[in-house]
Design an enzyme around this catalytic site. Structure first.
Site, PDB file in Angstrom:
ATOM      1  CB  CYS A   6      -0.720   0.099   1.406  1.00  0.00           C
ATOM      2  SG  CYS A   6      -0.127  -0.228   2.908  1.00  0.00           S
ATOM      3  CG  HIS A  35      -3.725   0.339   4.888  1.00  0.00           C
ATOM      4  ND1 HIS A  35      -3.411  -0.617   3.807  1.00  0.00           N
ATOM      5  CD2 HIS A  35      -5.042   0.846   4.613  1.00  0.00           C
ATOM      6  CE1 HIS A  35      -4.425  -0.290   2.926  1.00  0.00           C
ATOM      7  NE2 HIS A  35      -5.015   0.442   3.121  1.00  0.00           N
TER       8      HIS A  35
END
Length: 863
Positions: A340, A823
């Site tokens: 990510c 994330h």
């Protein structure tokens, strides 16, 4: 299924002899994949077409590269390759039976392609069927498989091997990365010295060269030393390896990678990354108790407390119904397993017009002039990614009928939206110890890694990374003499410290801390988090304040002294990237992120941070570099005399050295670059670095060439460039520095093949200078050097200076406690509204969390 069965059975459409005759002219071009060949049977080299796409994928039977329908002709024209294996996956709706249930298909449905299946597919109504056929260009003659009973043996073997080949992206698969690491043979019996060494949670530096990046902790004696040099500009001077060669201590752990789940461990003896099953015990020996990270501060396990999900909810805008966005510029990217950080950075990069023009605008030219293997070309892969994100080809909204079907059946036919950047990640991370792994990484470090690659792979007349580049003026002052030095360096990111002491809700924070301690004592779950609210102005003020310079050497005092440094903008970039320095280590060695809220402005004015240069009344520090330690050779008095004599003449531009070092290159390599380019400036020295990065001694300490040595690296820069037998200019300077005439020095070096020791002997045996037989060569050399100096002096660093007023257009946020976990999500302002890019999910943002970002992107407001 057994893939070999693909080529057995079925009715032949033509006689085997006719088929063999058809393929005979192309047999020399058909290859059988070997174990080392990369077979791209799931993705086009120029686009994100795959066997799932409408036109399928064509795989060259010679190079094993895959091409979508719109790119296959280009490869045929460029290479003349005619035979391709066409792969297509069909999505078929099952036929309902009399009872209303679905009947199995009677046709021979096969799944022999190594493709992911869509989890949204309702297996009761749909099924996949794979199809393969040979296609011969330019007539597009098709030979269906497996309906041919007999193929020439070579073709049968080649097709079966191609379909059986492993994915070229195996290292990116989450399940396979860690399996490749084996437990070290030294882990169980590792001896650790009881020397009292304790490692602090921060402030590390190499004990031999003071580098502060890529540091490794030797697990035997606790030495902290720098690692090897890497191709992308990261790394060190190799002192950790040298230490192993001296001591034989085999295992080291990389500082900064230690998490509750383990750490990056390298075995010098086994020459590969390894697993250390006893890493917790080995780290505890040096005071690092990382296993405590698995337990909260009040002793409760993760299952006993309510997880702190507020940050995750706020940044991802959970609980709010977000409208999906489709079309050009609204394409999502698949998370390949902790990728990510890459997705977020690339979405931001390709929202910038200069990058769009450089790669997508030049796409036809880049593709047409790409090398024979476009999967290994940076500009090709950048253009491919940019087109995938901006074309809208992979971000199509569902049709009206599909929406109705979805509502009626509460299910839907799967959409193939978004792109999977496997090929891009495999190439851009190749050779990098961190980004080539499947672990989470720091988005800021990846951004700089990307800019490094953009710089080294020019596309067109302008480099798109110029929009980020700016000059920093660093003013260093000796606290004792009060004298100053001004130097400039290139940078791409403005790093803002978090001014925790300026929090505006201190009373709430104190109350929260009291409640947290009470909960800890009573073993209750902690109270709801109170986040510190920090004014942006306080962070900007902290950035502009002076900072202490460690190990400052004052040229005015000719000794170490206290020094302070302030930084200002010597130029303002077109696009300003601001990083909030949220990550740190606690005293207990637990990596922590400062969970703060900063009121980042939509409009930013930093004009007051413009550099002003030397001010009236300021006195500059003498332009004297710190002494270079040159090892003496007691066995050779003449060599010792020469080194002492030449030390007086040796002058290395310290500002150029520091400017290169700030770009991430090893300090010793920067010294050598400036020395071997005769102090012509950082730009010329930078070119030397690029040309010599692969040299085995690239990052070794600078040692003045001994008499018997040939400074070959210098010859690549000075008069020896393209001039046969012309002595390197720095070697000529060495001889001149000992009191000999220039012409005599040149003659001596030529006569002895540039051997310094023999050249001195030649001079003493030839007191009278001989006639110069090649008078034009030195003039050519001088002319060459003059041109280099004139060109570099006129250009200087490429910058796009302008006003210091900016508007926010994007930010990257991080969720989690460390850059090694969690994330990343990206928010971008497009067409007047904010959009959230959360891997494959692209939606209109309702509540963009601008106060929780990690990296912010501003563009200059036109004057």
């Amino acid at each position: 299924m057994q893939r070999a069965a693909l080529f057995s059975g079925g009715d032949a459409q033509m006689a085997a002899g006719d088929l063999g005759e058809l393929l005979v002219p192309y047999m020399p071009t058909i290859r059988v994949p070997k174990s080392g060949d990369r077979v791209y049977k799931t993705e086009c080299a120029f686009s994100y077409d795959s066997p799932d796409s409408e036109g399928g994928l064509y795989v060259c039977m010679n190079t094993f590269l895959g091409f979508g329908r719109e790119h296959i002709e280009r490869h045929y024209r460029k290479t003349g390759q005619c035979v391709y294996l066409h792969l297509k996956r069909h999505l078929i709706e099952k036929v309902p039976g009399a009872s209303g249930g679905a009947l199995p298909k009677r046709r021979n449905a096969k799944l022999f392609l190594d493709l992911e299946t869509n989890s949204d597919l309702n297996s009761d109504d749909f099924e996949y069927e794979d199809e393969a056929k040979l296609v011969i260009f330019p007539d597009h003659y098709e030979i269906s498989l497996p309906n041919i009973e007999e193929l020439p043996a070579l073709v049968t073997i080649a097709c079966d091997a191609l379909l059986s080949a492993k994915s070229p992206y195996r290292k990116q698969d989450p399940d396979s990365w860690e399996e490749e690491l084996q437990a070290s043979k030294h882990a169980k019996t590792l001896v650790q010295l009881d020397n009292g060494v304790r490692i602090p949670p921060s402030g590390w530096k190499c004990s031999k060269c003071d580098l502060r990046d890529n540091l490794w902790l030797n697990l035997t004696d606790g030495s902290v030393l720098c690692g090897k040099w890497f191709f992308d500009g990261s790394g060190g001077n190799g002192h950790a390896v040298e230490h192993y060669k001296e001591t034989g201590y085999p295992l080291a752990v990389k500082l900064g990678t230690i998490t509750p789940d383990g750490a990056d461990v390298y075995s010098f003896d086994e020459e590969e990354p390894v697993l250390d099953p006893h890493i917790a015990k080995h780290l505890a020996h040096f005071g690092i108790d990382m296993l405590q990270m698995q337990v909260t501060e009040n002793g409760l396990t993760d299952n006993d407390i309510k997880p702190r999900v507020s940050e995750w909810e706020v940044i991802q805008e959970a609980g709010v119904k977000l409208k999906p966005m489709y079309g050009p510029g609204y394409t999502g990217m698949k998370n390949l397993g902790n990728s990510c950080y890459l997705n977020a950075v690339m979405q931001a990069i390709f929202s910038i017009p200069e990058f769009q023009r450089a790669y997508v605008g030049n796409l036809p030219r880049i593709f047409d002039y790409s090398p024979l293997d476009p999967t290994q070309d940076f500009n090709t892969q950048m253009a491919k990614l940019g087109h995938g994100l901006l074309s809208g080809q992979y971000s199509k909204p569902p049709t009206k009928s599909e929406l109705i079907e979805q509502v009626m059946k509460e299910e839907h036919k799967p959409q193939h939206n978004g792109i999977s950047p496997r090929m891009f990640k495999a190439f851009i991370s190749k050779g990098h110890p961190e980004f080539s792994s499947n672990r989470q990484q720091d988005a800021q470090e990846f951004f700089l890694h990307l800019i490094n690659l953009v710089e080294r792979n020019p596309v067109g007349s302008e480099n798109p990374s110029d929009v980020f580049r700016f000059l920093v003026e660093e003013r260093t002052q000796c606290c004792q003499s009060r004298k100053v030095r001004y130097a400039e360096r290139v940078d791409y990111i403005m790093q803002l410290p978090v001014a925790m002491e300026a929090a505006t809700n201190k009373d709430e924070l104190i109350a929260y801390e009291l409640k947290r301690r009470e909960s800890e004592a009573a073993r209750r779950p902690p109270p709801e988090l109170v986040r510190a609210k920090i004014p942006f102005s306080a962070c900007l003020q902290a950035f502009s304040e002076p900072s202490n310079v460690e190990d400052f050497w004052s040229s005015a005092l000719q000794a170490k002294s206290a020094g302070v440094k302030t930084s200002r903008f010597a130029s303002f970039p077109e696009y300003l990237v601001v990083q909030i320095k949220k990550f740190t280590f606690g005293l207990d060695w637990i990596p922590k992120k400062l969970d703060v809220s900063i009121d980042m402005p939509d409009f930013l004015d930093i004009s007051h941070l413009r550099a002003r240069g030397l001010q009236p009344g300021e006195e500059e520090l003498p332009d004297i570099a710190p002494p270079i330690i040159i090892p003496d050779d007691p066995k050779d008095l003449l060599l010792s005399y020469f080194r002492r004599s030449f030390l007086v003449a040796l002058d290395i531009d310290d500002s150029s050295v520091m400017q290169l070092a700030e770009m991430g290159f090893p300090l010793e390599a920067c010294r050598k670059a400036v020395y071997y380019t005769g102090n012509l400036g950082a730009e010329v020295a930078f070119n030397w670095i690029i040309a010599h990065m692969e040299d085995p001694d690239f990052a070794e300490p600078l040692v003045v060439p001994a008499f018997g040595e040939v400074a070959s690296s210098g010859a690549a820069v000075f008069g020896g460039v393209g001039l046969d037998n012309q002595p390197p200019e720095e070697m000529v300077a060495i001889v001149i520095s000992m009191g000999f005439q220039r012409d005599l020095a040149i003659q001596a070096l030529k006569a002895t093949n540039n051997n310094l020791e023999r050249a001195l002997e030649w001079i003493f045996s030839h007191p009278e200078p001989e006639e110069e037989s090649e008078p034009d060569l030195m003039n050519m050399a001088n002319s060459t050097n003059a041109n280099v100096l004139a060109e570099t002096g006129s250009e200087g660093p490429r910058i796009k200076d302008g006003a210091g007023r900016y508007e926010l257009f994007g930010f990257i946020s991080h969720m989690g406690t460390s850059t090694m976990s969690g994330h990343y999500v990206c928010h971008l302002k497009k067409e007047g509204r904010w959009v959230i890019y959360n891997d494959l999910r692209v939606c209109a943002s309702e509540q963009p969390p601008k106060d929780l970002g990690y990296i912010y992107f501003y563009h200059r407001i036109p004057s």
